[in-house]
Design an enzyme around this catalytic site. Structure first.
Site, PDB file in Angstrom:
ATOM      1  N   SER A 195       0.836  -1.204   0.000  1.00 54.11           N
ATOM      2  CA  SER A 195       0.000   0.000   0.000  1.00 54.11           C
ATOM      3  C   SER A 195       0.868   1.250   0.000  1.00 54.11           C
ATOM      4  O   SER A 195       2.080   1.188   0.170  1.00 54.11           O
ATOM      5  CB  SER A 195      -0.873   0.008   1.250  1.00 54.11           C
ATOM      6  OG  SER A 195      -0.053   0.280   2.373  1.00 54.11           O
ATOM      7  N   LYS A 196       0.203   2.378  -0.194  1.00 55.47           N
ATOM      8  CA  LYS A 196       0.907   3.650  -0.191  1.00 55.47           C
ATOM      9  C   LYS A 196       1.623   3.848   1.145  1.00 55.47           C
ATOM     10  O   LYS A 196       2.737   4.356   1.192  1.00 55.47           O
ATOM     11  CB  LYS A 196      -0.090   4.784  -0.413  1.00 55.47           C
ATOM     12  CG  LYS A 196       0.541   6.165  -0.314  1.00 55.47           C
ATOM     13  CD  LYS A 196      -0.442   7.258  -0.680  1.00 55.47           C
ATOM     14  CE  LYS A 196       0.204   8.629  -0.675  1.00 55.47           C
ATOM     15  NZ  LYS A 196       0.529   9.115   0.659  1.00 55.47           N
ATOM     16  N   ARG A 197       0.968   3.405   2.213  1.00 54.52           N
ATOM     17  CA  ARG A 197       1.570   3.566   3.544  1.00 54.52           C
ATOM     18  C   ARG A 197       2.908   2.838   3.666  1.00 54.52           C
ATOM     19  O   ARG A 197       3.847   3.350   4.243  1.00 54.52           O
ATOM     20  CB  ARG A 197       0.604   3.093   4.623  1.00 54.52           C
ATOM     21  CG  ARG A 197       0.171   4.213   5.527  1.00 54.52           C
ATOM     22  CD  ARG A 197      -0.814   3.749   6.573  1.00 54.52           C
ATOM     23  NE  ARG A 197      -1.899   2.988   5.963  1.00 54.52           N
ATOM     24  CZ  ARG A 197      -2.348   1.823   6.409  1.00 54.52           C
ATOM     25  NH1 ARG A 197      -1.825   1.283   7.478  1.00 54.52           N
ATOM     26  NH2 ARG A 197      -3.338   1.203   5.801  1.00 54.52           N
ATOM     27  N   ASP A 210       5.438   4.954   1.918  1.00 51.14           N
ATOM     28  CA  ASP A 210       5.820   6.125   2.717  1.00 51.14           C
ATOM     29  C   ASP A 210       6.761   5.709   3.847  1.00 51.14           C
ATOM     30  O   ASP A 210       7.755   6.373   4.131  1.00 51.14           O
ATOM     31  CB  ASP A 210       4.581   6.791   3.329  1.00 51.14           C
ATOM     32  CG  ASP A 210       3.696   7.424   2.251  1.00 51.14           C
ATOM     33  OD1 ASP A 210       4.193   7.579   1.110  1.00 51.14           O
ATOM     34  OD2 ASP A 210       2.529   7.727   2.545  1.00 51.14           O
TER      35      ASP A 210
END
Ligand code: GLU
Length: 522
Positions: free
Chosen positions: A266-268, A271
């Protein structure tokens, strides 16, 4: 079925930026189409107005362009014979199919309000029973199966809101043949009476998707694993609409997993671990928070599209041999859905950098210079093109990204003003200072200022002074560049030329004499 021209589609919903997983789906569709001399279509599935994100469609088009995965029909790439390619623009064509299903007894009108639906769910849950709208529960709800014909007509005439639901059989085996997974068999009791047509006059994803695949003559549906649970419903829809003989073949692609293999990427994760999960940087509305959210992309991180695509291709697919580097043409030749794996594909950020490094090395020095010039401009540096090209030649073996050229070699453009203190401390004394002066004079008289000749001069000076070349090599480098490591020393001299080399050496002697040193990290 045998002789149909291969037609595949990438059918994203414009609900946010295109994730890497989406790029891979598009890529596999593209490769499959090209391999079979078929068509690759971009269709935008925007029936869910609540999750619509302005700008997402443009993002998808731009991302596909950057990746070089260009559809030959569809939004942003020129209409083909099956236009329009955006579902909201196709709205008028869906209702007839939903009505046909009702007429043929495969679907029905349902008038239940959301309060009534909630009430049913609670009641079923309290009894520990399946709370979905299905063959059992529909018997107690307000729909055209339970209400009289007159009542149904009256409600419709009174413009009461209603949806059209599929009538899933109570207990029937539904078989889906998947190219990657083989037969997937589900009992219809596991399915629910999904809404096909909404009260706002829009079809749902399922209805629109099947109608479009049929009317656009799609032969293969290649999409993410998250759609596998919907496939039995889709098979039933093809059957009930009388389209089974031209039903596309299915291939559900494995998930992209986190680097540790624990769960979906996921994007998380990106990041947290410092890598992008989107092809391009941008800012789009987040449907959950209703706030604009910005995100970074591979393009802005300095990845080459060829490297990105090559890396993506290998997430869940492997070639027949051990080859890892593929041009798009080679991928087209090698690709087959049979070699896509069933299990999730772990994403490896380090390997991604490696891919970029391989492509960076393949570029000519001139190509790299073109890419490096804007970086230099931003830093306010102007230099002659041949010099910049030379810098790229010296730096390309050690860099993953063009942007690193500046970090690794800014001293090639700007003469040092401070010098690695550790090397100075260890190597700089009266004798070595004299050596630097001596070699500087000798270089002035070196006629042909090549790497080979300057190295000879350097060695001759060391010999003349009775110093081992190894003892002064690093000091000499620090005098030239300020730092202890870098590209091949004498090639650097050749690039600088005589005047700059001598100027730097003379300056170094003065500066170091004045105590202008610096510690390794200063
Ligand atoms: N619109 C669906 C999505 O967003 C497409 C699924 C399919 O390819 O059938 O992923």
């Amino acid at each position: 079925m045998e002789n149909r021209r291969v037609r595949v589609r990438f059918a994203p919903s414009p609900t946010g930026p295109l994730h890497m997983g989406g790029v891979r789906t598009a890529l596999y569709n593209y490769l499959f189409a090209k391999k079979h001399g078929g068509d690759f279509i971009l269709r935008v599935e925007d029936t869910d107005q609540e999750r619509f994100v302005p700008g997402a469609e443009q993002y998808i088009v731009e991302a596909l362009k950057w990746c070089g995965i260009e559809p030959n029909e569809g939004i942003g790439f020129g209409d083909g014979p099956y236009a329009p390619y955006r579902q909201s623009d196709r709205k008028p064509m869906y209702r007839q199919y939903a009505e046909q299903l009702v007429k043929d007894g495969y679907a029905y009108y349902a008038f239940d309000t959301s309060a009534e639906l909630d009430e049913m769910r609670k009641r079923m849950e309290a009894m520990g029973s399946n709370s979905s709208y299905n063959a059992v529960t529909r018997q107690n709800m307000k729909n055209s199966l339970t209400l009289s014909e007159d009542e149904v007509t009256k409600r419709i005439e009174n413009q009461e809101p209603y949806v059209i639901r599929i009538k899933i059989p109570r207990n029937e085996e539904v078989r889906v043949k998947d190219i990657i997974r083989g037969w997937v068999i589900v009992n219809s009791s596991q399915l629910d009476d999904k809404v096909l047509f909404k009260s706002d006059g829009m079809p749902t994803y399922h209805m629109a998707n099947i109608v479009d695949d049929y009317t656009m003559k799609i032969t293969h549906v290649i999409r993410g694993e998250e759609w596998l649970p919907s496939a039995p419903l889709h098979v039933l829809l093809y059957r009930y609409l009388g389209w089974e003989s031209v039903m596309p073949e299915f291939a559900h692609l494995p998930l992209l997993l986190r680097p540790d293999g624990n769960g979906k990427l996921s994007k998380r994760d990106g990041d947290r671990l410092g890598f992008p999960v989107f092809p391009l940087s941008g800012e789009l509305l987040d449907t959950k928070t209703q706030q604009p959210e910005s995100f970074t992309g591979y393009r802005e991180k300095g990845y080459f599209p060829e490297a990105f695509i090559n890396m993506i291709a290998l997430l869940g697919w492997h070639s027949s041999g051990n080859q890892e580097l593929f041009t798009l043409q080679e991928l087209i030749q090698e690709f087959s859905l049979e070699r896509v794996s069933k299990s999730g594909a772990k994403f490896d950020p380090e390997k991604t950098k490696w891919f970029n490094q391989q492509y960076l090395r393949k570029k000519t020095d001139e190509e790299l210079a073109e890419l490096f010039i804007p970086v230099l401009k931003e830093k306010g540096i102007s230099a002659e093109k041949p010099f910049i090209t030379g810098v790229c030649r010296l730096l390309k073996e050690k860099a993953n990204f063009v942007s690193e050229f500046w970090e690794q070699g800014s001293y090639l453009f700007v003469a040092p003003t401070s010098y690695d203190a550790e090397v100075i401390k260890k190597r700089y004394n009266e004798q070595t200072a004299n050596f630097i002066k001596e070699v500087s004079e000798a270089l002035k008289n070196t006629e042909i200022f090549t790497a080979v000749e300057t190295e000879k001069t350097f060695k001759a000076s060391a010999e003349k002074m009775g110093i081992g070349a190894g003892q002064v090599m690093q000091l000499f480098r620090v005098c030239i560049s300020g730092v202890g490591g870098g590209p091949v020393l004498f090639e650097m001299l050749e690039l600088f030329g005589k005047e700059e080399t001598v100027r730097r050496l003379e300056q170094a002697v003065i500066s170091i004499g004045n105590g202008q040193q610096r510690t390794a990290n200063s």
